[in-house]
Design a protein around this motif. Structure first.
Motif, PDB file in Angstrom:
ATOM      1  N   TYR A   1       0.393  -1.476  -0.027  1.00 38.49           N
ATOM      2  CA  TYR A   1      -0.264  -0.517   0.185  1.00 38.49           C
ATOM      3  C   TYR A   1       0.634   1.223   0.168  1.00 38.49           C
ATOM      4  N   ASN A   2       0.462   2.403  -0.818  1.00 41.37           N
ATOM      5  CA  ASN A   2       1.020   4.045  -1.130  1.00 41.37           C
ATOM      6  C   ASN A   2       0.943   4.243   0.028  1.00 41.37           C
ATOM      7  N   ILE A   3       2.025   5.466   0.607  1.00 37.28           N
ATOM      8  CA  ILE A   3       1.665   6.041   2.097  1.00 37.28           C
ATOM      9  C   ILE A   3       2.005   6.661   1.399  1.00 37.28           C
ATOM     10  N   GLN A   4       3.336   8.226   0.942  1.00 42.53           N
ATOM     11  CA  GLN A   4       2.972   9.435   0.501  1.00 42.53           C
ATOM     12  C   GLN A   4       4.342   9.094  -0.748  1.00 42.53           C
ATOM     13  N   ALA A   5       3.719  10.120  -1.437  1.00 42.15           N
ATOM     14  CA  ALA A   5       5.137  10.187  -3.128  1.00 42.15           C
ATOM     15  C   ALA A   5       5.372  11.241  -3.044  1.00 42.15           C
ATOM     16  N   GLY A   6       6.089  11.802  -3.899  1.00 42.59           N
ATOM     17  CA  GLY A   6       7.107  12.930  -4.323  1.00 42.59           C
ATOM     18  C   GLY A   6       7.365  12.452  -6.069  1.00 42.59           C
ATOM     19  N   ILE A   7       7.676  13.920  -6.128  1.00 40.79           N
ATOM     20  CA  ILE A   7       8.113  14.058  -7.784  1.00 40.79           C
ATOM     21  C   ILE A   7       9.262  15.329  -8.074  1.00 40.79           C
ATOM     22  N   LEU A   8      10.294  15.227  -8.704  1.00 39.18           N
ATOM     23  CA  LEU A   8      10.564  16.541  -9.060  1.00 39.18           C
ATOM     24  C   LEU A   8      10.992  16.401 -10.436  1.00 39.18           C
ATOM     25  N   ARG A   9      10.756  17.508 -10.976  1.00 34.27           N
ATOM     26  CA  ARG A   9      11.297  17.686 -12.528  1.00 34.27           C
ATOM     27  C   ARG A   9      12.878  18.550 -12.318  1.00 34.27           C
ATOM     28  N   ALA A  10      13.912  17.812 -13.045  1.00 32.79           N
ATOM     29  CA  ALA A  10      15.436  17.409 -12.542  1.00 32.79           C
ATOM     30  C   ALA A  10      16.081  19.216 -13.272  1.00 32.79           C
ATOM     31  N   ARG A  11      14.845  20.174 -14.238  1.00 35.83           N
ATOM     32  CA  ARG A  11      15.479  21.425 -14.712  1.00 35.83           C
ATOM     33  C   ARG A  11      15.425  22.116 -13.723  1.00 35.83           C
ATOM     34  N   TYR A  12      14.281  21.505 -11.864  1.00 37.43           N
ATOM     35  CA  TYR A  12      14.272  22.203 -10.783  1.00 37.43           C
ATOM     36  C   TYR A  12      15.248  21.991 -10.197  1.00 37.43           C
ATOM     37  N   ARG A  13      15.616  21.250 -10.380  1.00 35.82           N
ATOM     38  CA  ARG A  13      16.615  20.203  -9.041  1.00 35.82           C
ATOM     39  C   ARG A  13      17.525  21.276  -8.132  1.00 35.82           C
ATOM     40  N   GLU A  14      17.525  23.001  -9.008  1.00 29.21           N
ATOM     41  CA  GLU A  14      18.768  24.137  -8.005  1.00 29.21           C
ATOM     42  C   GLU A  14      17.635  25.081  -7.544  1.00 29.21           C
ATOM     43  N   GLY A  15      16.007  24.924  -7.809  1.00 29.19           N
ATOM     44  CA  GLY A  15      15.024  25.722  -7.152  1.00 29.19           C
ATOM     45  C   GLY A  15      14.120  25.767  -8.685  1.00 29.19           C
ATOM     46  N   PHE A  16      12.604  26.676  -8.527  1.00 28.67           N
ATOM     47  CA  PHE A  16      12.066  26.523  -9.217  1.00 28.67           C
ATOM     48  C   PHE A  16      11.986  28.170  -9.850  1.00 28.67           C
ATOM     49  N   THR A  17      12.887  28.722  -9.479  1.00 27.72           N
ATOM     50  CA  THR A  17      13.777  30.026 -10.248  1.00 27.72           C
ATOM     51  C   THR A  17      14.405  30.443 -11.590  1.00 27.72           C
ATOM     52  N   LYS A  18      15.219  28.826 -12.183  1.00 30.20           N
ATOM     53  CA  LYS A  18      15.926  28.520 -12.870  1.00 30.20           C
ATOM     54  C   LYS A  18      15.621  27.359 -13.623  1.00 30.20           C
ATOM     55  N   LYS A  19      15.816  26.851 -14.419  1.00 25.99           N
ATOM     56  CA  LYS A  19      16.061  25.730 -15.195  1.00 25.99           C
ATOM     57  C   LYS A  19      17.562  25.664 -15.062  1.00 25.99           C
ATOM     58  N   VAL A  20      18.095  24.107 -15.435  1.00 27.92           N
ATOM     59  CA  VAL A  20      19.479  24.085 -15.492  1.00 27.92           C
ATOM     60  C   VAL A  20      18.797  22.878 -15.593  1.00 27.92           C
ATOM     61  N   TRP A  21      20.643  22.250 -17.150  1.00 28.81           N
ATOM     62  CA  TRP A  21      20.082  21.026 -17.285  1.00 28.81           C
ATOM     63  C   TRP A  21      21.105  20.164 -17.253  1.00 28.81           C
ATOM     64  N   MET A  22      20.488  18.072 -17.355  1.00 23.64           N
ATOM     65  CA  MET A  22      21.503  17.929 -17.558  1.00 23.64           C
ATOM     66  C   MET A  22      22.407  17.536 -18.482  1.00 23.64           C
ATOM     67  N   GLU A  23      23.609  16.939 -18.228  1.00 23.92           N
ATOM     68  CA  GLU A  23      24.483  16.639 -19.870  1.00 23.92           C
ATOM     69  C   GLU A  23      24.593  15.197 -19.555  1.00 23.92           C
ATOM     70  N   GLU A  24      24.699  13.849 -20.407  1.00 23.56           N
ATOM     71  CA  GLU A  24      24.868  12.420 -20.345  1.00 23.56           C
ATOM     72  C   GLU A  24      26.141  12.413 -19.771  1.00 23.56           C
ATOM     73  N   GLY A  25      26.705  11.511 -18.666  1.00 26.71           N
ATOM     74  CA  GLY A  25      27.603  11.278 -18.042  1.00 26.71           C
ATOM     75  C   GLY A  25      27.526  12.165 -17.015  1.00 26.71           C
ATOM     76  N   GLY A  26      26.454  13.412 -16.606  1.00 28.34           N
ATOM     77  CA  GLY A  26      26.934  13.754 -15.129  1.00 28.34           C
ATOM     78  C   GLY A  26      26.282  13.214 -14.374  1.00 28.34           C
ATOM     79  N   VAL A  27      26.034  12.841 -13.214  1.00 29.92           N
ATOM     80  CA  VAL A  27      25.599  12.914 -11.789  1.00 29.92           C
ATOM     81  C   VAL A  27      25.372  14.020 -10.759  1.00 29.92           C
ATOM     82  N   TYR A  28      23.709  14.205 -11.011  1.00 29.81           N
ATOM     83  CA  TYR A  28      23.179  15.177  -9.848  1.00 29.81           C
ATOM     84  C   TYR A  28      22.682  14.823  -8.865  1.00 29.81           C
ATOM     85  N   GLN A  29      22.542  15.515  -7.863  1.00 29.05           N
ATOM     86  CA  GLN A  29      21.359  14.832  -7.128  1.00 29.05           C
ATOM     87  C   GLN A  29      20.424  16.086  -7.156  1.00 29.05           C
ATOM     88  N   ILE A  30      19.754  15.552  -6.218  1.00 30.02           N
ATOM     89  CA  ILE A  30      17.833  15.496  -6.846  1.00 30.02           C
ATOM     90  C   ILE A  30      17.414  15.997  -4.911  1.00 30.02           C
TER      91      ILE A  30
END
Length: 274
Positions: free
Chosen positions: A173-202
């Motif tokens: 049974y599901n208890i709780q959930a979350g979702i994040l668009r990776a472009r907003y991993r540094e905040g919702f006021t700017k967009k940052v893209w990922m590069e193939e091969g890079g590792v990013y903390q979200i």
């Protein structure tokens, strides 16, 4: 979850009678926080939130690179990871993971609330990490956070997390959930893209909940890249999504190692001595 009804109406009436009519009653005597603990199935109260006794505990993701579906080798434990192979899955926006339960139902056939996750957890685009059966019960009450170290072949994609209570018979049974668009991993006021091969903390804010995992139950985490139609699909292009008709298939990776220790932060409430 038992009978979770609360006599809201009486609380409302006492509150208005106290403030609008000047009647002396117990409206201001009740604790500031009222919350319902699933599993133990009872209403509780507190004077502070989060609870002062909360022990924020990291549950780390583990596998040998095969955590795809509930039949994979994904594990969840309080032991930090060693040198482990990351887990990879294919996210195709044409075949998103269907919403199954959660805070709201939709007109596309999913009901709100706690729904067995069996149909979701057999998919290879869902990573599943599970503890062994609990020897002692664990209560989680408070805010829940997921910290992932991720990679993608796309410049932008989504990552989802879902906390699940697995019963001894395997019902999940599901208890709780979350979702994040990776472009907003540094905040919702700017967009940052990922590069193939890079590792990013979200970091995914999974809001809060209160659930007692009884002995014999297991704590489980699902990780994927879609929860549709509760949440809009990310078409992985870096565009607006809502005005696009073409998409990119993404190869998404979740890392768990000494260098990249992906984990859940769970609000564990210590067992009270009788």
């Amino acid at each position: 979850i038992g009978d979770a009804r609360l006599d809201y109406y009486s609380i409302y009436i006492k509150w208005f009678e106290y403030w609008l009519k000047g009647e002396e009653n117990s409206a201001t005597d009740m604790p500031k926080v009222q919350y319902y603990t699933m599993g133990s199935n009872e209403w509780r109260s507190a004077d502070a939130w989060p609870l002062l006794e909360t022990e924020y505990t990291k549950y780390f993701l583990h596998s040998m690179g095969g955590a795809n579906s509930r039949y994979g080798d994904g594990r969840l434990s309080t032991e930090p990871p060693r040198d482990e192979s990351p887990d990879t899955f294919i996210y195709d926006p044409a075949h998103p993971v269907p919403s199954t339960g959660g805070p709201r139902g939709t007109s596309w056939g999913t009901s709100a609330g706690a729904i067995d996750q069996g149909s979701v957890e057999v998919r290879n685009d869902v990573l599943v990490y599970t503890t062994p059966p609990l020897e002692e019960g664990v209560e989680l009450t408070g805010p829940i956070t997921a910290v992932f170290y991720v990679s993608s072949s796309a410049k932008d994609t989504d990552f989802t997390a879902k906390l699940v209570d697995v019963y001894p018979d395997g019902t999940a049974y599901n208890i709780q959930a979350g979702i994040l668009r990776a472009r907003y991993r540094e905040g919702f006021t700017k967009k940052v893209w990922m590069e193939e091969g890079g590792v990013y903390q979200i970091q995914l804010d999974m809001d809060a909940s209160s659930n007692y995992f009884a002995p014999g139950h297991r704590i489980r985490l699902q990780v994927s890249s879609s929860d549709f139609p509760s949440y809009e699909r990310n078409l992985n292009t870096g565009g607006n999504n809502y005005d696009e008709t073409e998409w990119v298939i993404a190869r998404n990776t979740v890392h768990h190692s000494r260098q990249y220790p992906s984990h859940l932060i769970l609000p564990v409430i210590p067992v009270k001595e009788n």
